[in-house]
Design a protein around this motif. Structure first.
Motif, mmCIF file in Angstrom:
data_model
loop_
_atom_site.group_PDB
_atom_site.id
_atom_site.type_symbol
_atom_site.label_atom_id
_atom_site.label_comp_id
_atom_site.label_asym_id
_atom_site.label_seq_id
_atom_site.Cartn_x
_atom_site.Cartn_y
_atom_site.Cartn_z
ATOM 1 N N LEU A 1 34.974 63.951 43.791
ATOM 2 C CA LEU A 1 35.118 63.371 42.461
ATOM 3 C C LEU A 1 36.459 63.771 41.856
ATOM 4 N N GLU A 2 36.847 65.019 42.049
ATOM 5 C CA GLU A 2 38.136 65.485 41.538
ATOM 6 C C GLU A 2 39.289 64.690 42.146
ATOM 7 N N SER A 3 39.271 64.497 43.453
ATOM 8 C CA SER A 3 40.334 63.718 44.105
ATOM 9 C C SER A 3 40.334 62.271 43.638
ATOM 10 N N ALA A 4 39.156 61.700 43.446
ATOM 11 C CA ALA A 4 39.062 60.323 42.966
ATOM 12 C C ALA A 4 39.710 60.185 41.588
ATOM 13 N N PHE A 5 39.450 61.132 40.703
ATOM 14 C CA PHE A 5 40.076 61.097 39.378
ATOM 15 C C PHE A 5 41.587 61.291 39.489
ATOM 16 N N ARG A 6 42.009 62.183 40.361
ATOM 17 C CA ARG A 6 43.448 62.410 40.534
ATOM 18 C C ARG A 6 44.142 61.139 41.036
ATOM 19 N N ILE A 7 43.521 60.455 41.987
ATOM 20 C CA ILE A 7 44.091 59.207 42.506
ATOM 21 C C ILE A 7 44.217 58.178 41.385
ATOM 22 N N SER A 8 43.162 58.019 40.593
ATOM 23 C CA SER A 8 43.211 57.020 39.522
ATOM 24 C C SER A 8 44.297 57.363 38.504
ATOM 25 N N ARG A 9 44.499 58.634 38.239
ATOM 26 C CA ARG A 9 45.525 59.031 37.265
ATOM 27 C C ARG A 9 46.926 58.834 37.805
ATOM 28 N N VAL A 10 47.128 59.048 39.098
ATOM 29 C CA VAL A 10 48.442 58.804 39.697
ATOM 30 C C VAL A 10 48.857 57.357 39.444
ATOM 31 N N PHE A 11 47.907 56.433 39.555
ATOM 32 C CA PHE A 11 48.217 55.012 39.394
ATOM 33 C C PHE A 11 48.028 54.513 37.964
ATOM 34 N N GLY A 12 47.546 55.369 37.072
ATOM 35 C CA GLY A 12 47.399 54.980 35.669
ATOM 36 C C GLY A 12 46.325 53.939 35.430
ATOM 37 N N VAL A 13 45.262 54.001 36.235
ATOM 38 C CA VAL A 13 44.154 53.052 36.082
ATOM 39 C C VAL A 13 42.841 53.818 36.005
ATOM 40 N N GLY A 14 41.792 53.134 35.596
ATOM 41 C CA GLY A 14 40.470 53.744 35.562
ATOM 42 C C GLY A 14 39.929 53.939 36.967
ATOM 43 N N ILE B 1 40.603 58.044 53.647
ATOM 44 C CA ILE B 1 40.080 57.398 52.427
ATOM 45 C C ILE B 1 40.403 55.906 52.474
ATOM 46 N N GLU B 2 41.657 55.565 52.758
ATOM 47 C CA GLU B 2 42.064 54.156 52.800
ATOM 48 C C GLU B 2 41.281 53.363 53.832
ATOM 49 N N GLN B 3 40.982 53.977 54.960
ATOM 50 C CA GLN B 3 40.251 53.289 56.021
ATOM 51 C C GLN B 3 38.744 53.276 55.786
ATOM 52 N N GLY B 4 38.287 53.892 54.707
ATOM 53 C CA GLY B 4 36.862 53.904 54.395
ATOM 54 C C GLY B 4 36.050 54.836 55.280
ATOM 55 N N ARG B 5 36.719 55.769 55.939
ATOM 56 C CA ARG B 5 36.012 56.719 56.801
ATOM 57 C C ARG B 5 35.627 57.985 56.062
ATOM 58 N N TYR B 6 36.129 58.145 54.839
ATOM 59 C CA TYR B 6 35.894 59.367 54.078
ATOM 60 C C TYR B 6 35.828 59.027 52.601
ATOM 61 N N SER B 7 34.846 59.568 51.908
ATOM 62 C CA SER B 7 34.754 59.410 50.460
ATOM 63 C C SER B 7 35.358 60.648 49.813
#
Length: 79
Positions: free
Chosen positions: A49-62, A40-46
């Protein structure tokens, strides 16, 4: 070589801002492997949607503060 997805992200920056959170710690927090976080960080994988929301919640951002859509991507015309 496959074309990278048009989604950009700030995952690495956010990990660093969160006190240097490791890729493994983020992976555990969102329920994926460390290899998935690396891709994900290297932009090789998107992420899903569930993981994207989980990531944003871990960091407390939208979600849009973590992920962006790269301009120049051709869009389907409206119906």
């Amino acid at each position: 070589m496959a074309k990278p997805p048009p989604i950009t992200n700030r995952v690495r920056d956010l990990r660093e801002q969160a006190g240097g959170m490791s890729q493994a710690a983020l992976a555990d927090a969102i329920g994926v492997t460390r290899q998935t976080v690396i891709a994900i960080e290297q932009g090789r994988y998107s992420p899903s949607l569930e993981s994207a929301f989980r990531i944003s919640r871990v960091f407390g951002v939208g979600i849009e503060e973590v992920f962006g859509w790269q301009d120049g991507v051709r869009r389907a015309p409206p119906d």
